[in-house]
Design an enzyme around this catalytic site. Structure first.
Site, PDB file in Angstrom:
ATOM      1  N   SER A  27       0.825  -1.209   0.000  1.00  9.30           N
ATOM      2  CA  SER A  27       0.000   0.000   0.000  1.00  9.30           C
ATOM      3  C   SER A  27       0.864   1.265   0.000  1.00  9.30           C
ATOM      4  O   SER A  27       1.903   1.331   0.658  1.00  9.30           O
ATOM      5  CB  SER A  27      -0.909   0.009   1.232  1.00  9.30           C
ATOM      6  OG  SER A  27      -1.587   1.249   1.337  1.00  9.30           O
ATOM      7  N   THR A  79      -9.805  -1.252   4.820  1.00  7.74           N
ATOM      8  CA  THR A  79      -9.970  -1.601   3.416  1.00  7.74           C
ATOM      9  C   THR A  79     -10.464  -3.036   3.273  1.00  7.74           C
ATOM     10  O   THR A  79     -10.839  -3.672   4.266  1.00  7.74           O
ATOM     11  CB  THR A  79      -8.656  -1.358   2.634  1.00  7.74           C
ATOM     12  OG1 THR A  79      -8.914  -1.488   1.231  1.00  7.74           O
ATOM     13  CG2 THR A  79      -7.564  -2.319   3.050  1.00  7.74           C
ATOM     14  N   LYS A  83     -14.843  -3.246   5.179  1.00  7.10           N
ATOM     15  CA  LYS A  83     -15.514  -1.953   5.213  1.00  7.10           C
ATOM     16  C   LYS A  83     -16.954  -2.011   5.726  1.00  7.10           C
ATOM     17  O   LYS A  83     -17.480  -1.012   6.224  1.00  7.10           O
ATOM     18  CB  LYS A  83     -15.486  -1.302   3.824  1.00  7.10           C
ATOM     19  CG  LYS A  83     -14.077  -0.914   3.374  1.00  7.10           C
ATOM     20  CD  LYS A  83     -14.090  -0.245   2.019  1.00  7.10           C
ATOM     21  CE  LYS A  83     -12.681   0.130   1.580  1.00  7.10           C
ATOM     22  NZ  LYS A  83     -12.682   0.859   0.290  1.00  7.10           N
ATOM     23  N   ASN A 104     -14.499   3.376   5.723  1.00  7.85           N
ATOM     24  CA  ASN A 104     -13.090   3.164   5.380  1.00  7.85           C
ATOM     25  C   ASN A 104     -12.148   3.947   6.292  1.00  7.85           C
ATOM     26  O   ASN A 104     -10.938   3.840   6.166  1.00  7.85           O
ATOM     27  CB  ASN A 104     -12.819   3.521   3.914  1.00  7.85           C
ATOM     28  CG  ASN A 104     -12.708   5.012   3.698  1.00  7.85           C
ATOM     29  OD1 ASN A 104     -13.526   5.775   4.214  1.00  7.85           O
ATOM     30  ND2 ASN A 104     -11.723   5.452   2.944  1.00  7.85           N
ATOM     31  N   ASP A 119     -14.128   7.358   0.930  1.00  7.77           N
ATOM     32  CA  ASP A 119     -14.085   6.817  -0.431  1.00  7.77           C
ATOM     33  C   ASP A 119     -15.039   7.570  -1.353  1.00  7.77           C
ATOM     34  O   ASP A 119     -14.727   7.804  -2.526  1.00  7.77           O
ATOM     35  CB  ASP A 119     -14.480   5.335  -0.430  1.00  7.77           C
ATOM     36  CG  ASP A 119     -13.365   4.429   0.057  1.00  7.77           C
ATOM     37  OD1 ASP A 119     -12.191   4.846   0.024  1.00  7.77           O
ATOM     38  OD2 ASP A 119     -13.672   3.298   0.473  1.00  7.77           O
ATOM     39  N   GLY A 143     -19.313  -4.521  -9.004  1.00  2.00           N
ATOM     40  CA  GLY A 143     -18.991  -4.723  -7.595  1.00  2.00           C
ATOM     41  C   GLY A 143     -19.907  -3.936  -6.682  1.00  2.00           C
ATOM     42  O   GLY A 143     -19.997  -2.711  -6.783  1.00  2.00           O
ATOM     43  N   ALA A 144     -20.583  -4.640  -5.784  1.00  3.07           N
ATOM     44  CA  ALA A 144     -21.520  -4.002  -4.858  1.00  3.07           C
ATOM     45  C   ALA A 144     -21.083  -4.187  -3.415  1.00  3.07           C
ATOM     46  O   ALA A 144     -21.896  -4.182  -2.500  1.00  3.07           O
ATOM     47  CB  ALA A 144     -22.934  -4.569  -5.061  1.00  3.07           C
ATOM     48  N   GLY A 145     -19.777  -4.349  -3.208  1.00  2.00           N
ATOM     49  CA  GLY A 145     -19.249  -4.519  -1.860  1.00  2.00           C
ATOM     50  C   GLY A 145     -18.971  -3.197  -1.187  1.00  2.00           C
ATOM     51  O   GLY A 145     -19.548  -2.159  -1.532  1.00  2.00           O
ATOM     52  N   GLY A 260      -6.836   4.062 -10.517  1.00  3.04           N
ATOM     53  CA  GLY A 260      -7.238   4.029  -9.120  1.00  3.04           C
ATOM     54  C   GLY A 260      -6.512   5.022  -8.237  1.00  3.04           C
ATOM     55  O   GLY A 260      -6.886   5.218  -7.079  1.00  3.04           O
TER      56      GLY A 260
END
Length: 294
Positions: A27, A79, A83, A104, A119, A143-145, A260
């Site tokens: 990271s 992360t 979350k 987050n 976020d 993605g729906a997380g 990103g």
């Protein structure tokens, strides 16, 4: 043992913060926070707590938060994949975190834990800067997380009028579509079970990958490359690597792309202020991010 990096700055204020997640050993978040703190004359340490490390094999998320709060941390970034799970361990949520249903950033203050979602603002800020003039009537979210819920709301705030959501768990994408329409009634959101059918019948103006697919540890693309067309803009929230398989293929087809790094930098800008009470310099934090080898 967890990774540690320390700021060699004036000792006027010592700040202990960290990141909790899986697969986070590379990271860039620690360097961004510590360089900004150093520039502001603060002394800080930002530690990585990678739950994939064998050191944490017997440690639960709840147990880790208890330990770090007791050690005097000012807060934590949270992360993948925690979350949503972390919410049950907090005392209060900010309006953004409450609406989105994902956290987050956690701040420890006065014996309480406060959950925030940076976020949403982070993605929206990067999106506006790169895609402000692109067609935004219809977007497809993959993605729906925990990250996807923030990105979904950010897309609506950036002007998307129709949002199609795809997730391997259709119950989750259906739930997110309903949530978005409750919180952003000006938008029409729907769960889509078949990407081929969507692109054939109602092609989106743009696509956002909010899944972990494309990370170094999860190579590949959540969106079928064969369905890309040059008319689409394409964004990814994955930043290691910066050029995911999806973004590389999109660029080859002439699509405008958003890496990103935008979300990564701007969510950190907001989190820094929550941790320290001081505004951060976005250009300075971006310069730190960009200093890494690409």
């Amino acid at each position: 043992m967890h990774a540690q990096q320390d700021c060699n700055a004036a000792k006027t204020q010592q700040i202990e913060v960290g990141l909790v997640g899986r697969g986070i050993s590379k990271s860039r978040t620690p360097s961004m926070h510590m360089a900004e703190a150093r520039a502001q004359g603060l002394s800080c340490a930002y530690r990585l707590h990678d739950m994939d490390d064998p050191t944490y094999a017997n440690m639960s998320l709840a147990g880790l938060l208890d330990r770090l709060e007791a050690e005097g941390y000012a807060g934590l970034n949270i992360t993948f994949p925690y979350k949503i799970e972390v919410i049950d361990l907090l005392a209060e949520l900010s309006p953004n975190a409450s609406a989105v249903g994902a956290v987050n950033t956690v701040v420890f203050r006065d014996g309480k834990r406060y959950g925030h979602n940076t976020d949403l603002w982070g993605f929206a800020e990067g999106f506006r800067r790169e895609f402000g003039t692109e067609p935004q009537d219809h977007a497809l979210l993959l993605g729906a997380g925990g990250a996807g819920v923030a990105v979904a709301h950010a897309l609506i705030d950036c002007g998307v009028k129709r949002l199609s959501i795809y997730d391997t768990d259709q119950n989750r994408s259906t739930a997110l579509a309903r949530q978005v329409m409750r919180n952003r009634p000006q938008c029409m959101a729907q769960s889509v079970p078949d990407l081929d059918a969507l692109v054939a019948q109602d092609p989106p103006d743009g696509i956002v990958n909010a899944t972990p697919m494309g990370m170094a540890k999860l190579p590949g693309s959540a969106f079928p490359i064969r369905l890309l067309t040059s008319q689409m803009w394409v964004a990814d929230i994955v930043y290691f690597p910066l050029e995911t398989e999806l973004l590389r293929a999109a660029a080859e087809r002439g699509c405008r792309t958003l890496k990103g790094s935008g979300m990564a930098v701007f969510q950190a800008v907001r989190a820094f202020e929550l941790f320290t009470g001081r505004p951060a310099d976005p250009n300075r934090m971006k310069a730190t991010f960009d200093a890494f080898d690409q």
